[in-house]
Design a protein around this motif. Structure first.
Motif, PDB file in Angstrom:
ATOM      1  N   LYS A 171       0.868  -1.217   0.025  1.00 39.80           N
ATOM      2  CA  LYS A 171      -0.047  -0.170   0.096  1.00 39.80           C
ATOM      3  C   LYS A 171       0.757   1.336   0.058  1.00 39.80           C
ATOM      4  N   VAL A 172       2.242   1.066   0.202  1.00 43.82           N
ATOM      5  CA  VAL A 172       2.842   2.174   0.222  1.00 43.82           C
ATOM      6  C   VAL A 172       4.172   2.037  -0.646  1.00 43.82           C
ATOM      7  N   ASP A 173       4.582   3.363  -1.418  1.00 43.01           N
ATOM      8  CA  ASP A 173       5.868   3.368  -2.033  1.00 43.01           C
ATOM      9  C   ASP A 173       7.049   3.724  -1.264  1.00 43.01           C
ATOM     10  N   VAL A 174       8.214   2.768  -1.145  1.00 40.01           N
ATOM     11  CA  VAL A 174       9.096   3.010  -0.460  1.00 40.01           C
ATOM     12  C   VAL A 174      10.356   3.167  -1.072  1.00 40.01           C
ATOM     13  N   VAL A 175      11.052   4.347  -0.646  1.00 40.49           N
ATOM     14  CA  VAL A 175      12.124   4.706  -1.248  1.00 40.49           C
ATOM     15  C   VAL A 175      13.232   5.150  -0.204  1.00 40.49           C
ATOM     16  N   SER A 176      14.233   4.510  -0.278  1.00 39.68           N
ATOM     17  CA  SER A 176      15.354   4.640   0.781  1.00 39.68           C
ATOM     18  C   SER A 176      16.657   4.906   0.088  1.00 39.68           C
ATOM     19  N   TYR A 177      17.642   5.930   0.783  1.00 41.49           N
ATOM     20  CA  TYR A 177      18.855   6.294   0.169  1.00 41.49           C
ATOM     21  C   TYR A 177      19.759   6.768   1.048  1.00 41.49           C
TER      22      TYR A 177
END
Length: 166
Positions: free
Chosen positions: A121-127
């Motif tokens: 249900k969520v877009d996950v962006v990590s950096y």
């Protein structure tokens, strides 16, 4: 600026001519409750964005690490939104989460999220954020910069669009 601006990874669009948020993808309340509880369980903080009465607010608790303090200090003078120390009121919908923590804590959060129905249900962006910290962005899964840019382009029939990325 005369073009609409895509914000928060496509979670919302702000129209400078109308002076309003014209499209917003809110995170559903069950997912929000899960995210808030998981953050509390893991002793992690977030910057949680809401839009109320056409105003963008960023809720946060105590700033506990240098990454959070840097994020806050670099944005606290922005006139485009207001920081509010405290929890998001239950009657407001959340648009966007920003979590800044050590890599292992972000990876643990994502790993536990992946084991649930809420991951879909969520877009996950990590950096990497700098100085050993990682940046995690969460927004409603159907929101997206590309989707919003295409919609703006098709609705307004502009021959050019300007895009900024973070």
């Amino acid at each position: 600026i005369t073009y609409p601006m895509v914000l928060m990874n496509g979670a919302s669009v702000y129209d400078f001519i109308e002076k309003s948020f014209t499209y917003t993808h809110f995170i559903d309340n069950d997912t929000r409750l899960y995210l808030d509880n998981k953050l509390k369980e893991l002793n992690m903080q977030s910057f949680t964005y809401t839009i109320n009465e056409n105003t963008l607010h960023c809720y946060h608790n105590k700033l506990v690490n240098e990454g959070e303090k840097n994020y806050y200090n670099n944005r606290k003078s922005f006139s485009t939104y207001t920081f509010v120390r405290g929890l998001v009121p239950n009657d407001l919908q959340c648009v966007f989460y920003v979590i800044i923590d050590l890599k292992e804590n972000i990876e643990r959060f994502i790993g536990e999220l992946k084991e649930t129905e809420y991951y879909q249900k969520v877009d996950v962006v990590s950096y990497p954020y700098g100085n050993g910290y990682y940046y995690l962005k969460l927004n409603e899964v159907s929101a997206g910069k590309e989707v919003q840019i295409e919609r703006i382009y098709n609705e307004n029939k502009h021959d050019k669009l300007v895009s900024f990325v973070s």
